[in-house]
Design a protein around this motif. Sequence first.
Motif, PDB file in Angstrom:
ATOM      1  N   LYS A  40       0.816  -1.212   0.000  1.00  0.00           N
ATOM      2  CA  LYS A  40       0.000   0.000   0.000  1.00  0.00           C
ATOM      3  C   LYS A  40       0.853   1.267   0.000  1.00  0.00           C
ATOM      4  O   LYS A  40       0.511   2.250  -0.658  1.00  0.00           O
ATOM      5  CB  LYS A  40      -0.934  -0.015   1.213  1.00  0.00           C
ATOM      6  CG  LYS A  40      -1.831   1.190   1.315  1.00  0.00           C
ATOM      7  CD  LYS A  40      -2.712   1.093   2.557  1.00  0.00           C
ATOM      8  CE  LYS A  40      -3.524   2.351   2.768  1.00  0.00           C
ATOM      9  NZ  LYS A  40      -4.306   2.274   4.014  1.00  0.00           N
ATOM     10  N   TYR A  45      -3.487   5.959  -4.393  1.00  0.00           N
ATOM     11  CA  TYR A  45      -4.906   5.737  -4.129  1.00  0.00           C
ATOM     12  C   TYR A  45      -5.541   7.041  -3.688  1.00  0.00           C
ATOM     13  O   TYR A  45      -4.856   8.020  -3.405  1.00  0.00           O
ATOM     14  CB  TYR A  45      -5.123   4.645  -3.071  1.00  0.00           C
ATOM     15  CG  TYR A  45      -4.425   4.898  -1.767  1.00  0.00           C
ATOM     16  CD1 TYR A  45      -5.040   5.632  -0.757  1.00  0.00           C
ATOM     17  CD2 TYR A  45      -3.141   4.408  -1.533  1.00  0.00           C
ATOM     18  CE1 TYR A  45      -4.402   5.876   0.446  1.00  0.00           C
ATOM     19  CE2 TYR A  45      -2.490   4.643  -0.338  1.00  0.00           C
ATOM     20  CZ  TYR A  45      -3.124   5.367   0.652  1.00  0.00           C
ATOM     21  OH  TYR A  45      -2.486   5.617   1.837  1.00  0.00           O
ATOM     22  N   PRO A  68      -7.115   2.769  -6.956  1.00  0.00           N
ATOM     23  CA  PRO A  68      -8.030   2.301  -5.911  1.00  0.00           C
ATOM     24  C   PRO A  68      -8.653   3.468  -5.140  1.00  0.00           C
ATOM     25  O   PRO A  68      -8.033   4.517  -4.963  1.00  0.00           O
ATOM     26  CB  PRO A  68      -7.137   1.487  -4.974  1.00  0.00           C
ATOM     27  CG  PRO A  68      -5.861   1.261  -5.692  1.00  0.00           C
ATOM     28  CD  PRO A  68      -5.734   2.354  -6.708  1.00  0.00           C
ATOM     29  N   LEU A  70     -10.451   4.297  -1.435  1.00  0.00           N
ATOM     30  CA  LEU A  70     -10.592   3.801  -0.066  1.00  0.00           C
ATOM     31  C   LEU A  70     -11.610   4.632   0.695  1.00  0.00           C
ATOM     32  O   LEU A  70     -11.797   5.811   0.408  1.00  0.00           O
ATOM     33  CB  LEU A  70      -9.254   3.873   0.673  1.00  0.00           C
ATOM     34  CG  LEU A  70      -8.033   3.260  -0.004  1.00  0.00           C
ATOM     35  CD1 LEU A  70      -6.824   3.371   0.909  1.00  0.00           C
ATOM     36  CD2 LEU A  70      -8.294   1.817  -0.383  1.00  0.00           C
ATOM     37  N   TYR A  76     -11.041  -0.827   1.134  1.00  0.00           N
ATOM     38  CA  TYR A  76     -11.150  -0.730  -0.319  1.00  0.00           C
ATOM     39  C   TYR A  76     -12.630  -0.680  -0.686  1.00  0.00           C
ATOM     40  O   TYR A  76     -13.400  -1.557  -0.302  1.00  0.00           O
ATOM     41  CB  TYR A  76     -10.480  -1.937  -0.983  1.00  0.00           C
ATOM     42  CG  TYR A  76     -10.724  -2.002  -2.464  1.00  0.00           C
ATOM     43  CD1 TYR A  76     -10.104  -1.102  -3.321  1.00  0.00           C
ATOM     44  CD2 TYR A  76     -11.587  -2.938  -3.008  1.00  0.00           C
ATOM     45  CE1 TYR A  76     -10.337  -1.140  -4.681  1.00  0.00           C
ATOM     46  CE2 TYR A  76     -11.827  -2.985  -4.370  1.00  0.00           C
ATOM     47  CZ  TYR A  76     -11.202  -2.082  -5.196  1.00  0.00           C
ATOM     48  OH  TYR A  76     -11.444  -2.118  -6.553  1.00  0.00           O
ATOM     49  N   THR A  79     -12.597   1.031  -7.526  1.00  0.00           N
ATOM     50  CA  THR A  79     -11.546   1.588  -8.368  1.00  0.00           C
ATOM     51  C   THR A  79     -12.173   2.660  -9.241  1.00  0.00           C
ATOM     52  O   THR A  79     -13.250   2.455  -9.795  1.00  0.00           O
ATOM     53  CB  THR A  79     -10.922   0.479  -9.238  1.00  0.00           C
ATOM     54  OG1 THR A  79     -10.301  -0.487  -8.381  1.00  0.00           O
ATOM     55  CG2 THR A  79      -9.898   1.036 -10.205  1.00  0.00           C
ATOM     56  N   SER A 113     -11.641  -7.353  -5.398  1.00  0.00           N
ATOM     57  CA  SER A 113     -10.365  -7.477  -4.678  1.00  0.00           C
ATOM     58  C   SER A 113     -10.174  -8.931  -4.286  1.00  0.00           C
ATOM     59  O   SER A 113     -11.089  -9.746  -4.406  1.00  0.00           O
ATOM     60  CB  SER A 113     -10.374  -6.578  -3.441  1.00  0.00           C
ATOM     61  OG  SER A 113     -11.389  -6.993  -2.543  1.00  0.00           O
ATOM     62  N   PRO A 134      -6.728  -5.257  -6.398  1.00  0.00           N
ATOM     63  CA  PRO A 134      -6.498  -4.832  -5.018  1.00  0.00           C
ATOM     64  C   PRO A 134      -6.442  -6.050  -4.087  1.00  0.00           C
ATOM     65  O   PRO A 134      -7.188  -7.016  -4.276  1.00  0.00           O
ATOM     66  CB  PRO A 134      -7.725  -3.973  -4.694  1.00  0.00           C
ATOM     67  CG  PRO A 134      -8.323  -3.630  -6.021  1.00  0.00           C
ATOM     68  CD  PRO A 134      -7.997  -4.767  -6.930  1.00  0.00           C
ATOM     69  N   THR A 136      -6.799  -7.124  -0.115  1.00  0.00           N
ATOM     70  CA  THR A 136      -7.309  -6.635   1.167  1.00  0.00           C
ATOM     71  C   THR A 136      -7.096  -7.685   2.258  1.00  0.00           C
ATOM     72  O   THR A 136      -6.895  -8.861   1.969  1.00  0.00           O
ATOM     73  CB  THR A 136      -8.812  -6.311   1.073  1.00  0.00           C
ATOM     74  OG1 THR A 136      -9.524  -7.486   0.683  1.00  0.00           O
ATOM     75  CG2 THR A 136      -9.075  -5.201   0.066  1.00  0.00           C
ATOM     76  N   LEU A 142      -7.141  -2.122   2.539  1.00  0.00           N
ATOM     77  CA  LEU A 142      -6.206  -2.301   1.435  1.00  0.00           C
ATOM     78  C   LEU A 142      -4.812  -2.617   1.965  1.00  0.00           C
ATOM     79  O   LEU A 142      -4.255  -1.881   2.778  1.00  0.00           O
ATOM     80  CB  LEU A 142      -6.158  -1.038   0.565  1.00  0.00           C
ATOM     81  CG  LEU A 142      -5.290  -1.150  -0.678  1.00  0.00           C
ATOM     82  CD1 LEU A 142      -5.936  -2.058  -1.714  1.00  0.00           C
ATOM     83  CD2 LEU A 142      -5.017   0.217  -1.274  1.00  0.00           C
TER      84      LEU A 142
END
Length: 169
Positions: A40, A45, A68, A70, A76, A79, A113, A134, A136, A142
Amino acid sequence: HCRVACRQEAFPCLCRVIEQAAPGRREVTHMNVSFFLKPKAEVVYVYDTDPVRTALDRMFESGFTAIPVLSAKGRYVGTITEGDFLRLLLGHTPEQAGNMLLSEVTRRIHHRSVTIDTRMEDLVELVAGQNFVPVTDGRGMLCGIVTRRDVICQLSERCKALEILKDEQ
Protein backbone atom coordinates in the motif's frame (compact mmCIF):
# COMPACT_ATOMS: atom_id res chain seq x y z
CA HIS A 1 13.03 -5.79 -17.32
CA CYS A 2 10.15 -7.78 -18.76
CA ARG A 3 8.85 -7.08 -22.26
CA VAL A 4 6.14 -9.71 -22.57
CA ALA A 5 3.39 -8.95 -25.08
CA CYS A 6 0.33 -11.04 -24.33
CA ARG A 7 -3.25 -10.61 -25.46
CA GLN A 8 -5.74 -10.58 -22.61
CA GLU A 9 -7.58 -13.73 -23.70
CA ALA A 10 -4.31 -15.65 -24.00
CA PHE A 11 -3.03 -14.73 -20.53
CA PRO A 12 -4.96 -17.33 -18.47
CA CYS A 13 -3.29 -20.17 -20.37
CA LEU A 14 0.10 -19.20 -18.91
CA CYS A 15 -0.88 -20.88 -15.64
CA ARG A 16 -1.83 -24.05 -17.50
CA VAL A 17 1.45 -23.94 -19.45
CA ILE A 18 3.40 -23.74 -16.21
CA GLU A 19 1.54 -26.63 -14.61
CA GLN A 20 1.87 -28.80 -17.73
CA ALA A 21 5.58 -28.06 -17.98
CA ALA A 22 6.25 -29.19 -14.42
CA PRO A 23 3.30 -31.10 -12.96
CA GLY A 24 3.42 -31.33 -9.20
CA ARG A 25 6.41 -29.02 -8.77
CA ARG A 26 5.72 -27.18 -5.54
CA GLU A 27 7.66 -24.00 -6.29
CA VAL A 28 5.61 -23.48 -9.43
CA THR A 29 2.15 -24.47 -8.32
CA HIS A 30 2.32 -22.87 -4.89
CA MET A 31 3.00 -19.26 -5.80
CA ASN A 32 0.65 -17.00 -3.91
CA VAL A 33 -0.63 -13.45 -3.96
CA SER A 34 1.99 -12.18 -1.49
CA PHE A 35 4.71 -13.01 -4.04
CA PHE A 36 3.31 -10.31 -6.37
CA LEU A 37 2.08 -7.79 -3.79
CA LYS A 38 2.99 -4.14 -4.26
CA PRO A 39 2.52 -2.76 -0.71
CA LYS A 40 0.00 0.00 0.00
CA ALA A 41 2.85 2.43 0.78
CA GLU A 42 3.88 2.21 -2.90
CA VAL A 43 0.34 2.47 -4.33
CA VAL A 44 -1.37 5.65 -5.55
CA TYR A 45 -4.91 5.74 -4.13
CA VAL A 46 -7.63 8.22 -3.24
CA TYR A 47 -10.35 8.41 -0.61
CA ASP A 48 -14.06 8.45 -1.40
CA THR A 49 -14.26 11.65 0.66
CA ASP A 50 -11.78 13.43 -1.65
CA PRO A 51 -13.07 16.09 -4.03
CA VAL A 52 -13.20 14.96 -7.67
CA ARG A 53 -10.55 17.56 -8.54
CA THR A 54 -8.09 16.02 -6.05
CA ALA A 55 -8.68 12.53 -7.43
CA LEU A 56 -8.22 13.75 -11.00
CA ASP A 57 -4.97 15.45 -10.04
CA ARG A 58 -3.65 12.31 -8.30
CA MET A 59 -4.55 10.14 -11.29
CA PHE A 60 -2.99 12.58 -13.75
CA GLU A 61 0.22 12.92 -11.70
CA SER A 62 0.54 9.15 -11.34
CA GLY A 63 0.09 8.44 -15.04
CA PHE A 64 -2.27 5.56 -14.26
CA THR A 65 -5.66 5.12 -15.89
CA ALA A 66 -7.26 3.58 -12.79
CA ILE A 67 -6.57 3.88 -9.06
CA PRO A 68 -8.03 2.30 -5.91
CA VAL A 69 -10.60 4.20 -3.85
CA LEU A 70 -10.59 3.80 -0.07
CA SER A 71 -13.07 4.75 2.61
CA ALA A 72 -11.96 7.21 5.30
CA LYS A 73 -11.11 4.15 7.43
CA GLY A 74 -8.89 2.63 4.74
CA ARG A 75 -11.25 -0.03 3.40
CA TYR A 76 -11.15 -0.73 -0.32
CA VAL A 77 -14.44 0.50 -1.80
CA GLY A 78 -13.68 0.36 -5.53
CA THR A 79 -11.55 1.59 -8.37
CA ILE A 80 -11.98 4.87 -10.22
CA THR A 81 -11.04 5.00 -13.89
CA GLU A 82 -10.50 7.64 -16.54
CA GLY A 83 -13.72 6.47 -18.14
CA ASP A 84 -15.63 7.15 -14.91
CA PHE A 85 -14.34 10.73 -14.92
CA LEU A 86 -15.18 11.18 -18.62
CA ARG A 87 -18.75 9.98 -18.06
CA LEU A 88 -19.02 12.36 -15.09
CA LEU A 89 -17.94 15.30 -17.26
CA LEU A 90 -20.44 14.35 -19.96
CA GLY A 91 -23.28 14.78 -17.48
CA HIS A 92 -22.01 17.75 -15.45
CA THR A 93 -20.25 21.02 -16.02
CA PRO A 94 -16.61 21.14 -14.93
CA GLU A 95 -17.65 23.39 -12.03
CA GLN A 96 -20.33 20.94 -10.87
CA ALA A 97 -17.96 17.98 -11.17
CA GLY A 98 -15.19 19.85 -9.35
CA ASN A 99 -17.49 20.43 -6.36
CA MET A 100 -18.49 16.77 -6.07
CA LEU A 101 -16.92 14.18 -3.78
CA LEU A 102 -15.50 11.00 -5.23
CA SER A 103 -18.21 9.00 -3.46
CA GLU A 104 -20.75 10.73 -5.72
CA VAL A 105 -19.11 9.51 -8.93
CA THR A 106 -20.74 6.49 -10.56
CA ARG A 107 -18.22 3.77 -11.25
CA ARG A 108 -19.20 1.64 -14.25
CA ILE A 109 -17.21 -1.45 -13.32
CA HIS A 110 -16.82 -3.07 -9.92
CA HIS A 111 -13.22 -4.26 -9.68
CA ARG A 112 -13.04 -7.21 -7.32
CA SER A 113 -10.37 -7.48 -4.68
CA VAL A 114 -8.66 -10.59 -3.33
CA THR A 115 -7.17 -11.59 -0.02
CA ILE A 116 -3.60 -12.72 0.55
CA ASP A 117 -4.66 -16.40 0.57
CA THR A 118 -6.46 -16.28 -2.80
CA ARG A 119 -5.59 -19.13 -5.17
CA MET A 120 -3.29 -18.23 -8.08
CA GLU A 121 -5.88 -19.45 -10.58
CA ASP A 122 -8.39 -16.93 -9.23
CA LEU A 123 -5.83 -14.13 -9.22
CA VAL A 124 -4.83 -14.85 -12.82
CA GLU A 125 -8.47 -14.80 -13.90
CA LEU A 126 -9.01 -11.37 -12.30
CA VAL A 127 -5.74 -9.80 -13.44
CA ALA A 128 -6.52 -10.81 -17.02
CA GLY A 129 -9.45 -8.39 -16.95
CA GLN A 130 -8.09 -5.65 -14.67
CA ASN A 131 -4.85 -3.66 -14.85
CA PHE A 132 -4.39 -4.40 -11.18
CA VAL A 133 -6.12 -6.39 -8.47
CA PRO A 134 -6.50 -4.83 -5.02
CA VAL A 135 -5.45 -7.05 -2.11
CA THR A 136 -7.31 -6.64 1.17
CA ASP A 137 -7.11 -8.16 4.62
CA GLY A 138 -9.98 -9.87 6.43
CA ARG A 139 -11.46 -6.50 7.39
CA GLY A 140 -11.43 -5.18 3.81
CA MET A 141 -8.47 -2.86 4.44
CA LEU A 142 -6.21 -2.30 1.44
CA CYS A 143 -2.86 -4.10 1.83
CA GLY A 144 -1.60 -3.36 -1.67
CA ILE A 145 -2.16 -4.34 -5.28
CA VAL A 146 -1.03 -6.98 -7.74
CA THR A 147 -0.40 -5.62 -11.23
CA ARG A 148 -1.09 -7.50 -14.45
CA ARG A 149 2.41 -6.64 -15.64
CA ASP A 150 4.08 -8.21 -12.58
CA VAL A 151 2.09 -11.43 -12.92
CA ILE A 152 2.76 -11.76 -16.65
CA CYS A 153 6.47 -11.07 -16.21
CA GLN A 154 6.85 -13.57 -13.39
CA LEU A 155 4.92 -16.31 -15.19
CA SER A 156 6.90 -15.65 -18.34
CA GLU A 157 10.19 -15.97 -16.44
CA ARG A 158 9.01 -19.23 -14.90
CA CYS A 159 7.99 -20.57 -18.32
CA LYS A 160 11.47 -19.77 -19.65
CA ALA A 161 13.10 -21.45 -16.65
CA LEU A 162 10.95 -24.56 -17.08
CA GLU A 163 11.81 -24.76 -20.78
CA ILE A 164 15.52 -24.69 -19.84
CA LEU A 165 14.89 -27.46 -17.29
CA LYS A 166 13.01 -29.56 -19.87
CA ASP A 167 15.81 -29.08 -22.41
CA GLU A 168 18.41 -30.25 -19.87
CA GLN A 169 16.57 -33.51 -19.16
